[in-house]
Design an enzyme around this catalytic site. Structure first.
Site, mmCIF file in Angstrom:
data_model
loop_
_atom_site.group_PDB
_atom_site.id
_atom_site.type_symbol
_atom_site.label_atom_id
_atom_site.label_comp_id
_atom_site.label_asym_id
_atom_site.label_seq_id
_atom_site.Cartn_x
_atom_site.Cartn_y
_atom_site.Cartn_z
ATOM 1 N N HIS A 54 -70.335 -55.959 -36.149
ATOM 2 C CA HIS A 54 -70.990 -57.071 -35.454
ATOM 3 C C HIS A 54 -72.287 -57.498 -36.146
ATOM 4 C CE1 HIS A 54 -74.174 -54.485 -33.861
ATOM 5 N NE2 HIS A 54 -73.219 -53.584 -33.631
ATOM 6 N N GLU A 66 -68.275 -49.007 -29.108
ATOM 7 C CA GLU A 66 -69.108 -48.018 -29.790
ATOM 8 C C GLU A 66 -69.056 -46.698 -29.030
ATOM 9 O OE1 GLU A 66 -70.234 -46.472 -32.278
ATOM 10 O OE2 GLU A 66 -71.671 -47.967 -33.007
#
Length: 194
Positions: free
Chosen positions: A22, A96
């Protein structure tokens, strides 16, 4: 026990995929650990994603798989804005690692399996989750390579499992993973946009 990708199974799968971590967030800039805290992209992260969209415009992609955390999901949306028919599938397995947020990255060097915070996801659990998701993605029938948009920890889990050196941990740097005829994976950085 930590999951390893089954070589016989993996040789039957798609032999190529792309990965983008990201774009930058304010917490990345401050080197603060996010874990699964849902932090948005900052202006730099948005700009990074727009630049990578230009790079990926010359590549044929079949589908995008992204973490549902907003920093990854927003990056995936920016990457696909000019390709309106390219679908994005959000997968919890690409989130994550669950870890207490707000710590500095430098604090991690003092954490071991013996003093892992109670709310943290064990590495073996996290790695198994990521690799199960990767197998799901690669087992799909794709006409072109898929793109995965996720997080730094996810990238570490993938590179360790595929036994490749990680070319970068920078935000929003596109990587291409390729399986050769011998069953070995490699990873390379795609060139920057001109």
């Amino acid at each position: 026990m930590e999951k390893m990708l089954n070589n016989e199974f993996i040789s039957q799968l798609a032999g190529e995929f792309y990965f983008v971590r990201h774009g930058e967030t304010d917490w990345n800039k401050q080197k603060i650990l996010m874990g699964q805290t849902d932090i948005p992209l900052n202006a730099t992260g948005i700009s990074q994603a727009k630049s990578v969209a230009q790079v990926l415009a010359s590549y044929s992609l079949d589908k995008v798989y992204a973490s549902p955390l907003m920093r990854a999901h927003a990056t995936a949306q920016i990457l696909t804005d000019s390709r309106q028919i390219l679908p994005i599938e959000l997968l919890n397995g690409l989130k994550e690692r669950r870890f207490p947020s707000g710590m500095l990255h430098d604090d991690l060097e003092h954490i071991t399996s013996d003093n892992l915070p109670a709310s943290a996801e064990k590495w073996s659990e996290f790695s198994n989750r990521v690799l199960t998701t990767l197998e799901y993605i690669l087992a799909k029938d794709h006409s072109h390579p898929p793109l995965i948009v996720a997080h730094g920890g996810v990238l570490v889990a993938i590179t360790l499992a595929l036994k490749v050196a990680m070319p970068t941990m920078d935000n929003c740097r596109p990587l291409r993973f390729v399986l050769d005829d011998s069953g070995n994976w490699s990873a390379e950085l795609l060139p920057d946009a001109d």
